[in-house]
Every structure is written in structure tokens, then in C-alpha cells.
Design a protein around this motif. Structure first.
Motif, short mmCIF file in Angstrom:
data_model
loop_
_atom_site.label_atom_id
_atom_site.label_comp_id
_atom_site.label_asym_id
_atom_site.label_seq_id
_atom_site.Cartn_x
_atom_site.Cartn_y
_atom_site.Cartn_z
N SER A 246 48.81 73.67 33.43
CA SER A 246 48.29 72.97 34.60
C SER A 246 49.45 72.26 35.30
O SER A 246 50.16 71.46 34.70
CB SER A 246 47.25 71.95 34.15
N ARG A 247 49.66 72.59 36.57
CA ARG A 247 50.72 72.01 37.40
C ARG A 247 52.12 72.50 37.02
O ARG A 247 53.10 72.06 37.60
CB ARG A 247 50.72 70.47 37.36
N THR A 248 52.24 73.33 35.99
CA THR A 248 53.56 73.82 35.55
C THR A 248 54.53 72.64 35.40
O THR A 248 55.62 72.62 35.97
CB THR A 248 54.11 74.89 36.52
N ILE A 249 54.10 71.65 34.63
CA ILE A 249 54.83 70.41 34.49
C ILE A 249 55.19 70.21 33.00
O ILE A 249 54.58 70.83 32.14
CB ILE A 249 53.96 69.25 35.05
N ALA B 294 63.56 68.40 39.78
CA ALA B 294 62.80 68.77 40.98
C ALA B 294 61.45 69.33 40.55
O ALA B 294 61.38 70.22 39.70
CB ALA B 294 63.57 69.82 41.78
N PHE B 295 60.40 68.79 41.11
CA PHE B 295 59.02 69.22 40.84
C PHE B 295 58.57 68.93 39.40
O PHE B 295 57.47 69.30 39.02
CB PHE B 295 58.81 70.72 41.11
N THR B 296 59.44 68.29 38.58
CA THR B 296 59.14 68.13 37.15
C THR B 296 58.60 69.45 36.59
O THR B 296 57.62 69.49 35.85
CB THR B 296 58.14 66.98 36.91
N THR B 297 59.25 70.54 36.95
CA THR B 297 58.77 71.85 36.52
C THR B 297 59.77 72.49 35.55
O THR B 297 60.84 71.92 35.29
CB THR B 297 58.46 72.75 37.72
N PHE B 298 59.40 73.63 35.03
CA PHE B 298 60.21 74.25 33.98
C PHE B 298 60.19 75.76 34.11
O PHE B 298 59.34 76.33 34.80
CB PHE B 298 59.67 73.86 32.59
N GLU C 271 69.25 61.13 31.81
CA GLU C 271 68.04 61.86 31.47
C GLU C 271 67.32 62.19 32.78
O GLU C 271 67.55 61.54 33.81
CB GLU C 271 67.16 61.00 30.55
N LEU C 272 66.51 63.23 32.75
CA LEU C 272 65.74 63.60 33.93
C LEU C 272 64.69 62.53 34.21
O LEU C 272 64.13 61.95 33.29
CB LEU C 272 65.05 64.94 33.72
N HIS C 273 64.41 62.29 35.47
CA HIS C 273 63.34 61.38 35.86
C HIS C 273 62.13 62.19 36.32
O HIS C 273 62.29 63.33 36.77
CB HIS C 273 63.80 60.46 36.99
N GLU C 274 60.96 61.58 36.20
CA GLU C 274 59.78 62.24 36.72
C GLU C 274 59.88 62.25 38.24
O GLU C 274 60.08 61.21 38.86
CB GLU C 274 58.52 61.50 36.28
#
Lengths: 250, 180
Positions: free
Chosen positions: A129-132, B67-71, B169-172
Motif C-alpha cells: 500500500s502506497r509503495t512506502i 523521495a516519495f519514501t518509496t523503494f 539517515e533518510l527522512h520521511e
């Protein structure tokens, strides 16, 4: 209520690595994953909680306190009023409707798979969900002084026997813990105890300690199951969010 | 079996927080798909400017983006790229080690993302190869080859550089909040 839940039921992409066998999964004679086999353990003897997990249905996403009686949620008066107002408004202002993230601890109940991975110094959770993602640090660090409050806060983890215990603070005060709208303030301290009961089943015991919103700590337990032989998909809320304008409230 | 062990032993440790080297040409176009807070796609997300973090296990390499807190998951367990994948923003990635270089192949993109900040378009046939090589402790090179016979006359190759961001560290980062 229906419209609220569409966001969580968005049909994501067809599985691309569906049926890709999970390594080392215990199998029954017919080749199916033996969900009641003992929980695996790592080289360090700790229970291995890694894998892809999914909540059992919508129950706790709708109401984190579903297993409690209504008067067992120890609301502060303002929080009780806010909860009542949110319910009366059909959850119109739920941040999820705008594609903002689900916060801690709502994430544990969002009905889409999440993947727990273990690395030196951290446990990582990837959410379909949200790819987070969410990082849970296990290297002994503490929250940086300049930490900016956020939806997922700052999480550290440690082992207590077979439980992986996650403590989270630094939350932003905007979080709805469920679609009903149980509030969580910026003073919240959330403890999640991940306990893998057997190969295919996990309990997540969640304790909400939030003196601004609740008069005393309270605890619920959720129960996701393992999803074997599959992989996470991509799910981008902003791609096609048609919910927000249909949710009008009162 | 010995050869397998030898190959595994060569896998380089890429883990750490990395900051892409600043580059000009950040887009302010209203047509930019990033303005909708959808995901940037590959290889544009490699351009930064926000940091990313690499985590590595024996079966996969995970890249976390501030960016986007994505992976992205890059499977290194020997699985093949999916056949006829459903188009996705970030595609589907598998990786293998060639010496101490991680070679990541990615396919299965939608045709909405941009290849770069200038707005270069591509088709769903896009095939991206990224060669991650840690030159020394503090420097990571990513040689990127973009191949798309439907949109490009010939493959394009260029190299991005990133510096180790020690002690950070990465931030949200939630795109919808960031653009307010």
C-alpha cells in the motif's frame, strides 16, 4: 463506509512473480505451505519474523478497538468528541482519502501485504500500500534531537524473548488509527510486539500510550497471516484517486 | 559449488546512505508527471537530488529513496525478469554481480514517466541497465544505459555519481505535503 474502504481495496497490478516459491518454506505432502509448522529461527536463535504478511480482513482497519467494548477505550473528552464527529461525518477527513500515508499503528491493519526484512542494524518493512517503507532501527540509536514528527515516527526495535518489540515516538498528531477515526496525538508512544506464533501466523500486540488523547494506555492484538510464494506489487495512490470527491460526509 | 562461493564472495558491499551529485535542470514544468506525486520511474529517480539508501541481503538489494519514501526491490536470487509484465512506475528489477559491479536490469514500465528532468519520453518497451560500482569507500558510480527502440534511435549511456552520506539517515518525505 464503503467508499472509505475503496482506497485500501484498489486492485493493484497483476502479480508478476506470483507462484515464485518462497525459499525454505515448510511444505505438506501436497506441496502447500504448512502454515502451522513451527516458526523458523535465525542463526542467532531468535524467531525469524521476515516474510510477506497480510492482515486478516478489514476488521482492525475499520476499528482498531474492534475487540474491545466501546467503553473500554479510555478517551480523553476531546478525543471522544473528535471520534464521534469523525464517525458522524463518515470519515470524510481521513488523511488516507487524500493519499496521505497511513500512520503507525494503522499500517499494521491496512489490508494489503507488507514484507518484513532483516538487515544488520535494522528491521525493514516494505508496504505494498502506497509503495512506502518503514525503518526500525536495532543498532541502539536513539531519536535524533532534530527529528521532524512524521506519519511513521521514529522506531527502534529489540528482542524480548521471542517477541520483537518496536517502540515508536515522533508521530505527527495527524494520524487516524483506523477509518473510524480513533485519534493519535503527537504525544503518542506506540509499542508493537511482533510474535510469530508458527510459520504462517503472527500476533501484533499494540499498546497505545498517549496521555493527550487517552486517560491510560490500552492494548489490542491483531493477527496477520503469511503470504507465501508471492511478491509485493506496486500500488500508487495518486495514480487514480477518485475517492476524495465522492466522500462528502454530513 | 566452489565457483558459486567465489562469485558470492566478490559481491561488493554497496550499503549506505548515498547522495547523488547535484546536477542542473530540475524541472518546474506543469507537464512533469512528478507534479502529481506519482513515482519518478527509473532512471530518473537515480538523479536525485534527495538521498537514497542501499540495503543488501543474499537474495535481494533494496534501494530506499527519501523521495516519495518509496523503494525498489532488486532480486539477486537468480529469478528471471517477468514476461509481459503489467506496466508499473518503477518497473521490475533483477540484478546480478559481474565482478564487483551490481548489474540491474529493469523492464515493465508505464510510458508516463520521464527519463530525465528535461522531459525525455519513452515507451513501455524501455529497458534500463544500471551498473552500480562502489569506486571507493565514499563514491558510488551508476552507469546507466537506456534502451528503447520505439522511442530512441539508439541506446544512451551515461554515468551518475553519488557520495556516501555518513552519519545521516533518510527522512520521511511525503510528496503531497512537500508540494504545499
Amino acid at each position: 463506509m464503503k467508499s472509505l474502504l475503496i482506497l485500501f481495496a484498489l486492485a493493484p497490478l497483476h502479480a508478476q512473480w506470483l507462484n515464485y516459491p518462497t525459499k525454505n518454506a515448510p511444505r505438506t505432502k501436497d506441496g502447500k505451505v504448512d502454515m502451522s509448522a513451527p516458526a523458523p529461527r535465525g542463526k542467532d536463535g531468535k524467531v525469524d519474523i521476515t516474510g510477506i504478511w497480510e492482515p486478516n480482513g478489514l476488521k482492525y482497519l475499520i476499528n482498531i478497538a474492534a475487540d474491545l467494548k466501546p467503553d473500554e477505550v479510555p478517551f480523553q473528552p476531546w478525543a471522544a468528541a473528535q471520534y464521534k464527529e469523525r464517525r458522524a461525518n463518515n470519515g470524510r477527513d481521513d488523511p488516507n482519502n487524500q493519499c496521505l500515508p497511513s500512520g503507525v499503528p494503522e499500517k499494521d491493519a491496512v489490508t494489503s501485504p507488507f514484507k518484513i526484512m532483516q538487515f544488520p542494524g535494522e528491521m525493514l518493512i516494505l508496504y505494498e500500500s502506497r509503495t512506502i517503507y518503514r525503518q526500525i532501527f536495532t543498532d541502539g540509536r536513539t531519536m535524533p534531537k532534530d527529528f521532524k514528527p512524521s506519519w511513521q515516527g521514529f522506531s527502534t526495535g529489540r528482542w524480548d524473548g521471542d517477541d520483537f518489540v518496536v517502540e515508536t515516538t515522533g508521530l505527527n498528531g495527524k494520524i487516524w488509527m483506523d477509518t473510524n477515526g480513533h485519534p493519535l496525538s503527537d504525544a503518542a508512544h506506540v509499542t508493537e510486539r511482533f510474535r510469530r506464533r508458527d510459520y504462517g501466523h503472527m500476533d501484533i500486540q499494540i499498546t497505545i500510550d498517549d496521555p493527550k488523547a487517552y486517560t491510560k494506555p490500552w492494548t489490542v492484538t491483531e493477527n496477520p497471516h503469511l503470504l507465501a510464494d508471492t511478491e509485493l506489487l506496486e500500488s500508487v495512490c495518486e495514480e487514480n484517486n477518485k475517492d476524495a470527491r465522492h466522500i462528502v460526509g454530513k | 559449488m566452489l565457483a558459486l562461493f567465489a562469485a558470492a564472495a566478490r559481491a561488493q558491499d554497496l550499503s549506505g546512505v548515498w547522495l547523488p551529485e547535484a546536477r542542473p535542470g530540475v524541472s518546474h514544468s506543469n507537464d512533469d508527471p512528478d507534479a502529481n506525486c506519482t513515482l519518478s520511474g527509473v532512471p530518473r529517480i537515480d538523479l536525485g537530488p534527495k538521498p537514497f539508501k542501499i540495503l543488501q541481503s543474499s537474495d535481494e538489494v533494496v534501494i530506499l529513496y527519501e523521495a516519495f519514501t518509496t523503494f525498489r526491490q532488486v532480486f539477486t536470487d537468480g529469478r528471471a525478469l517477468p514476461r509481459d509484465p503489467q506496466p508499473a512506475w518503477m518497473g521490475y528489477s533483477v540484478g546480478k554481480w559481474e565482478g564487483d559491479t551490481l548489474v540491474v536490469e529493469t523492464i515493465g514500465f508505464n510510458d508516463i514517466t520521464w527519463l530525465d528532468n528535461a522531459g525525455t519520453r519513452h515507451s513501455e518497451s524501455l529497458h534500463v541497465t544500471e551498473r552500480f560500482h562502489r569506486r571507493d569507500l565514499k563514491h558510488l558510480d551508476i552507469q546507466i544505459t537506456v534502451d528503447d527502440p520505439k522511442a530512441l534511435q539508439h541506446p544512451i549511456t551515461y554515468t551518475e555519481h553519488a557520495d556516501l552520506a555518513q552519519g545521516t539517515e533518510l527522512h520521511e518525505f511525503i510528496c503531497l505535503e512537500g508540494r504545499k
